[in-house]
Design a protein around this motif. Structure first.
Motif, PDB file in Angstrom:
ATOM      1  N   ASN A 138     -15.184  -2.494   1.087  1.00  0.00           N
ATOM      2  CA  ASN A 138     -14.487  -3.164   2.179  1.00  0.00           C
ATOM      3  C   ASN A 138     -12.974  -3.094   2.070  1.00  0.00           C
ATOM      4  O   ASN A 138     -12.289  -3.288   3.065  1.00  0.00           O
ATOM      5  CB  ASN A 138     -14.910  -4.628   2.236  1.00  0.00           C
ATOM      6  N   VAL A 139     -12.464  -2.842   0.855  1.00  0.00           N
ATOM      7  CA  VAL A 139     -11.009  -2.830   0.695  1.00  0.00           C
ATOM      8  C   VAL A 139     -10.371  -1.845   1.667  1.00  0.00           C
ATOM      9  O   VAL A 139      -9.343  -2.112   2.277  1.00  0.00           O
ATOM     10  CB  VAL A 139     -10.630  -2.448  -0.754  1.00  0.00           C
ATOM     11  N   LYS A 140     -11.037  -0.715   1.862  1.00  0.00           N
ATOM     12  CA  LYS A 140     -10.478   0.327   2.719  1.00  0.00           C
ATOM     13  C   LYS A 140     -10.409  -0.084   4.185  1.00  0.00           C
ATOM     14  O   LYS A 140      -9.716   0.551   4.970  1.00  0.00           O
ATOM     15  CB  LYS A 140     -11.316   1.599   2.589  1.00  0.00           C
ATOM     16  N   LEU A 141     -11.148  -1.135   4.547  1.00  0.00           N
ATOM     17  CA  LEU A 141     -11.077  -1.607   5.933  1.00  0.00           C
ATOM     18  C   LEU A 141      -9.748  -2.295   6.196  1.00  0.00           C
ATOM     19  O   LEU A 141      -9.310  -2.402   7.332  1.00  0.00           O
ATOM     20  CB  LEU A 141     -12.206  -2.597   6.214  1.00  0.00           C
ATOM     21  N   PHE A 142      -9.134  -2.792   5.143  1.00  0.00           N
ATOM     22  CA  PHE A 142      -7.948  -3.630   5.342  1.00  0.00           C
ATOM     23  C   PHE A 142      -6.666  -3.016   4.810  1.00  0.00           C
ATOM     24  O   PHE A 142      -5.582  -3.448   5.167  1.00  0.00           O
ATOM     25  CB  PHE A 142      -8.166  -4.993   4.675  1.00  0.00           C
ATOM     26  N   ILE A 143      -6.785  -2.064   3.921  1.00  0.00           N
ATOM     27  CA  ILE A 143      -5.592  -1.477   3.312  1.00  0.00           C
ATOM     28  C   ILE A 143      -5.659   0.030   3.549  1.00  0.00           C
ATOM     29  O   ILE A 143      -6.697   0.638   3.307  1.00  0.00           O
ATOM     30  CB  ILE A 143      -5.578  -1.740   1.792  1.00  0.00           C
ATOM     31  N   ASN A 144      -4.563   0.617   4.003  1.00  0.00           N
ATOM     32  CA  ASN A 144      -4.646   2.049   4.278  1.00  0.00           C
ATOM     33  C   ASN A 144      -4.535   2.877   2.996  1.00  0.00           C
ATOM     34  O   ASN A 144      -4.048   2.418   1.965  1.00  0.00           O
ATOM     35  CB  ASN A 144      -3.598   2.470   5.312  1.00  0.00           C
ATOM     36  N   GLN A 145      -5.009   4.115   3.105  1.00  0.00           N
ATOM     37  CA  GLN A 145      -5.131   4.977   1.932  1.00  0.00           C
ATOM     38  C   GLN A 145      -3.775   5.216   1.261  1.00  0.00           C
ATOM     39  O   GLN A 145      -3.682   5.316   0.052  1.00  0.00           O
ATOM     40  CB  GLN A 145      -5.774   6.306   2.354  1.00  0.00           C
ATOM     41  N   GLU A 146      -2.739   5.271   2.106  1.00  0.00           N
ATOM     42  CA  GLU A 146      -1.400   5.537   1.576  1.00  0.00           C
ATOM     43  C   GLU A 146      -0.981   4.451   0.579  1.00  0.00           C
ATOM     44  O   GLU A 146      -0.491   4.736  -0.516  1.00  0.00           O
ATOM     45  CB  GLU A 146      -0.428   5.563   2.760  1.00  0.00           C
ATOM     46  N   THR A 147      -1.214   3.196   0.966  1.00  0.00           N
ATOM     47  CA  THR A 147      -0.860   2.082   0.086  1.00  0.00           C
ATOM     48  C   THR A 147      -1.700   2.113  -1.180  1.00  0.00           C
ATOM     49  O   THR A 147      -1.210   1.860  -2.281  1.00  0.00           O
ATOM     50  CB  THR A 147      -1.075   0.738   0.808  1.00  0.00           C
ATOM     51  N   ILE A 148      -2.990   2.429  -1.017  1.00  0.00           N
ATOM     52  CA  ILE A 148      -3.889   2.484  -2.172  1.00  0.00           C
ATOM     53  C   ILE A 148      -3.415   3.569  -3.151  1.00  0.00           C
ATOM     54  O   ILE A 148      -3.314   3.340  -4.354  1.00  0.00           O
ATOM     55  CB  ILE A 148      -5.339   2.759  -1.719  1.00  0.00           C
ATOM     56  N   ASP A 149      -3.067   4.741  -2.602  1.00  0.00           N
ATOM     57  CA  ASP A 149      -2.613   5.843  -3.457  1.00  0.00           C
ATOM     58  C   ASP A 149      -1.299   5.492  -4.154  1.00  0.00           C
ATOM     59  O   ASP A 149      -1.107   5.827  -5.325  1.00  0.00           O
ATOM     60  CB  ASP A 149      -2.449   7.124  -2.635  1.00  0.00           C
ATOM     61  N   ASP A 150      -0.397   4.815  -3.412  1.00  0.00           N
ATOM     62  CA  ASP A 150       0.870   4.389  -4.024  1.00  0.00           C
ATOM     63  C   ASP A 150       0.601   3.488  -5.220  1.00  0.00           C
ATOM     64  O   ASP A 150       1.264   3.584  -6.252  1.00  0.00           O
ATOM     65  CB  ASP A 150       1.723   3.618  -3.002  1.00  0.00           C
TER      66      ASP A 150
ATOM     67  N   ASP B  38     -22.130 -13.704  -8.208  1.00  0.00           N
ATOM     68  CA  ASP B  38     -20.679 -13.833  -8.113  1.00  0.00           C
ATOM     69  C   ASP B  38     -19.973 -12.616  -8.687  1.00  0.00           C
ATOM     70  O   ASP B  38     -19.025 -12.089  -8.118  1.00  0.00           O
ATOM     71  CB  ASP B  38     -20.212 -15.082  -8.871  1.00  0.00           C
ATOM     72  N   LEU B  39     -20.460 -12.176  -9.831  1.00  0.00           N
ATOM     73  CA  LEU B  39     -19.820 -11.064 -10.527  1.00  0.00           C
ATOM     74  C   LEU B  39     -19.869  -9.784  -9.694  1.00  0.00           C
ATOM     75  O   LEU B  39     -18.886  -9.069  -9.557  1.00  0.00           O
ATOM     76  CB  LEU B  39     -20.545 -10.832 -11.862  1.00  0.00           C
ATOM     77  N   LEU B  40     -21.042  -9.519  -9.122  1.00  0.00           N
ATOM     78  CA  LEU B  40     -21.208  -8.250  -8.417  1.00  0.00           C
ATOM     79  C   LEU B  40     -20.639  -8.267  -7.002  1.00  0.00           C
ATOM     80  O   LEU B  40     -20.300  -7.227  -6.458  1.00  0.00           O
ATOM     81  CB  LEU B  40     -22.692  -7.875  -8.365  1.00  0.00           C
ATOM     82  N   LEU B  41     -20.535  -9.461  -6.417  1.00  0.00           N
ATOM     83  CA  LEU B  41     -20.137  -9.491  -5.010  1.00  0.00           C
ATOM     84  C   LEU B  41     -18.750 -10.056  -4.760  1.00  0.00           C
ATOM     85  O   LEU B  41     -18.384 -10.293  -3.629  1.00  0.00           O
ATOM     86  CB  LEU B  41     -21.158 -10.277  -4.179  1.00  0.00           C
ATOM     87  N   SER B  42     -17.955 -10.297  -5.817  1.00  0.00           N
ATOM     88  CA  SER B  42     -16.603 -10.745  -5.452  1.00  0.00           C
ATOM     89  C   SER B  42     -15.534  -9.843  -6.016  1.00  0.00           C
ATOM     90  O   SER B  42     -14.401 -10.253  -6.180  1.00  0.00           O
ATOM     91  CB  SER B  42     -16.369 -12.203  -5.856  1.00  0.00           C
ATOM     92  N   GLY B  43     -15.890  -8.607  -6.275  1.00  0.00           N
ATOM     93  CA  GLY B  43     -14.941  -7.672  -6.875  1.00  0.00           C
ATOM     94  C   GLY B  43     -13.720  -7.362  -6.053  1.00  0.00           C
ATOM     95  O   GLY B  43     -12.613  -7.375  -6.573  1.00  0.00           O
ATOM     96  N   ASP B  44     -13.902  -7.108  -4.756  1.00  0.00           N
ATOM     97  CA  ASP B  44     -12.784  -6.484  -4.036  1.00  0.00           C
ATOM     98  C   ASP B  44     -11.700  -7.438  -3.555  1.00  0.00           C
ATOM     99  O   ASP B  44     -10.646  -6.993  -3.155  1.00  0.00           O
ATOM    100  CB  ASP B  44     -13.269  -5.595  -2.884  1.00  0.00           C
ATOM    101  N   ASN B  45     -11.919  -8.732  -3.621  1.00  0.00           N
ATOM    102  CA  ASN B  45     -10.894  -9.647  -3.119  1.00  0.00           C
ATOM    103  C   ASN B  45      -9.567  -9.516  -3.864  1.00  0.00           C
ATOM    104  O   ASN B  45      -8.506  -9.470  -3.253  1.00  0.00           O
ATOM    105  CB  ASN B  45     -11.377 -11.097  -3.222  1.00  0.00           C
ATOM    106  N   ALA B  46      -9.656  -9.435  -5.206  1.00  0.00           N
ATOM    107  CA  ALA B  46      -8.441  -9.354  -6.008  1.00  0.00           C
ATOM    108  C   ALA B  46      -7.636  -8.105  -5.652  1.00  0.00           C
ATOM    109  O   ALA B  46      -6.405  -8.134  -5.610  1.00  0.00           O
ATOM    110  CB  ALA B  46      -8.781  -9.357  -7.487  1.00  0.00           C
ATOM    111  N   VAL B  47      -8.338  -7.015  -5.396  1.00  0.00           N
ATOM    112  CA  VAL B  47      -7.654  -5.762  -5.080  1.00  0.00           C
ATOM    113  C   VAL B  47      -6.904  -5.878  -3.766  1.00  0.00           C
ATOM    114  O   VAL B  47      -5.755  -5.444  -3.661  1.00  0.00           O
ATOM    115  CB  VAL B  47      -8.680  -4.616  -4.969  1.00  0.00           C
ATOM    116  N   VAL B  48      -7.562  -6.479  -2.769  1.00  0.00           N
ATOM    117  CA  VAL B  48      -6.899  -6.607  -1.472  1.00  0.00           C
ATOM    118  C   VAL B  48      -5.640  -7.453  -1.599  1.00  0.00           C
ATOM    119  O   VAL B  48      -4.598  -7.116  -1.033  1.00  0.00           O
ATOM    120  CB  VAL B  48      -7.859  -7.211  -0.426  1.00  0.00           C
ATOM    121  N   ILE B  49      -5.728  -8.536  -2.378  1.00  0.00           N
ATOM    122  CA  ILE B  49      -4.555  -9.396  -2.530  1.00  0.00           C
ATOM    123  C   ILE B  49      -3.406  -8.607  -3.158  1.00  0.00           C
ATOM    124  O   ILE B  49      -2.272  -8.620  -2.667  1.00  0.00           O
ATOM    125  CB  ILE B  49      -4.901 -10.648  -3.367  1.00  0.00           C
TER     126      ILE B  49
END
Lengths: 247, 141
Positions: B46-58, A22-33
């Protein structure tokens, strides 16, 4: 019955495995949100995060039970095990730097939530598969794995980055663990059941070999890439002192 | 001489800059002050698949500027010239990398940055900088 389960050391080993995955594979969800809601107007941002987290949690619950029922079918454990091996290898690889043609963060609430849900669907697959494999069909372990992963969906993923920075071996332990779990899945595949029943030592030999395989392939691919991870310069500006009252 | 002050936005880190400003008169030549904030590279994979670099840099820029805010205001108030810089990466490595690129004469940082539980458990950026740096490092208590 339940007490018996808690008393075995195997149970606690499985719990540790699930926490690690869980720790290693759920990192990026929070960032996307956080990032998907950035361009929303202030008033809608909280709502976007709330719906995003809620949707992501719901999706993860559905996906987990879906994965478990799918893995009960013949041949699919084989597919799942191979996928897990790949997920383990990917964990060990350094980051690709090239930019992809990605979607611009939406300025509308619905768009942001859509991004979060779609992203979570894709990013949850590795986590769900890993937890399902480690739980080996044990429902209480499965639910435990889900509960552990939920705060990680909402939390910042800096924690994982800091952990890896402090204890770099975590990433190798994680890769080996995913390989091991993939191996356990492989020996439980119904297709190989007659074989494994006779050669009993395969129960530990196959997982061990899979763990070594992930480490070796990961190391080898990482060495071929051999990119030094350097810090990226983002902002660089000079501020001069005002000339009129310079001392 | 160039003095690099890495900042993470914490009061502790800001004290290092306050120290530099307070002691600047004791130096023969006014040093060039470089401010640096390092943002953890959270948007990977995977984050980069959904969010563009501009938003990330901002996102990085916004958080970086927030961390530098106090220091910039203090330097503006003291009417001192300075450079500010935001990097994305692992803090200690990024600090040393920037120090090398800029060929700084000294890194001034506080003994610890954020003093929460996480920082206590996971060790400090300071000890890693001390280990990696090629120039003198001044620690402010």
């Amino acid at each position: 019955m339940i007490m018996e389960m808690f008393a075995t050391s195997q149970f606690w080993v499985d719990v540790l495995k699930i926490i690690m995955i869980d720790l290693l594979l759920s990192g990026d969800n929070a960032v996307v949100i956080a990032l998907a809601c950035r361009n929303l107007p202030e008033a809608q941002r909280k709502k976007g995060i709330l719906f995003g987290v809620g949707g992501a949690i719901g999706l993860r619950i559905v996906l987990t039970f879906f994965a478990v029922s799918l893995l009960a079918l013949p041949y699919l454990k084989l597919v799942g095990a191979l996928l897990l091996l790949w997920i383990g290898v990917k964990l060990l690889l350094p980051e690709d730097e090239h930019g992809e043609d990605n979607i611009k963060a939406d300025t509308r609430l619905f768009g942001a939530i859509k991004t979060i849900i779609v992203a979570d669907f894709v990013m949850s697959l590795d986590n769900v598969l890993g937890v399902a494999a480690a739980a080996k069909g044990n429902v209480s372990l499965l639910i435990f794995g889900l509960l552990i992963s939920i705060p990680m969906i909402a939390w910042s993923s800096q924690l994982v980055l800091k952990l890896i920075d402090r204890f770099p071996f975590i990433i190798y332990a994680g890769g080996a663990l995913l390989g091991y779990v993939a191996g356990e899945m492989l020996v439980s595949e119904a297709l190989f059941a007659p074989f494994v029943a006779v050669q009993h030592y395969l129960h530990w030999l196959v997982p061990a070999c899979c763990a070594v395989l992930v480490l070796a392939v990961g190391k080898w691919l990482a060495a071929r890439k051999a990119v030094e991870s350097v810090a990226v310069n983002l902002v660089d500006e000079a501020i001069a002192a005002k000339p009129n009252n310079k001392h | 001489m160039k003095i690099l002050v890495p900042l993470d936005g914490s009061d502790n880190a800001n004290r290092a800059l306050d120290f530099v400003i307070a002691n600047i008169a004791t130096l023969k030549e006014t040093p060039q002050i470089l401010l640096l904030n390092v943002q953890w590279k959270v948007a990977v994979g995977n984050v980069k698949l959904f969010i563009n670099q501009e938003t990330i840099d901002d996102y990085y820029r916004e958080h970086g500027m927030k961390a530098l805010q106090h220091a910039r205001a203090a330097l503006d108030a003291a009417n001192l010239p300075y450079h500010y810089h935001i990097s994305v990466g692992t803090p200690a490595e990024a600090i040393v990398q920037y120090a090398n690129e800029q060929d700084v004469g000294q890194i001034v940082m506080s003994k610890q940055g954020h003093s929460d539980l996480q920082a206590k458990l996971l060790g400090s950026v300071v000890s890693k900088v001390l280990h990696l740096a090629n120039c003198p490092v001044l620690l402010v208590k």
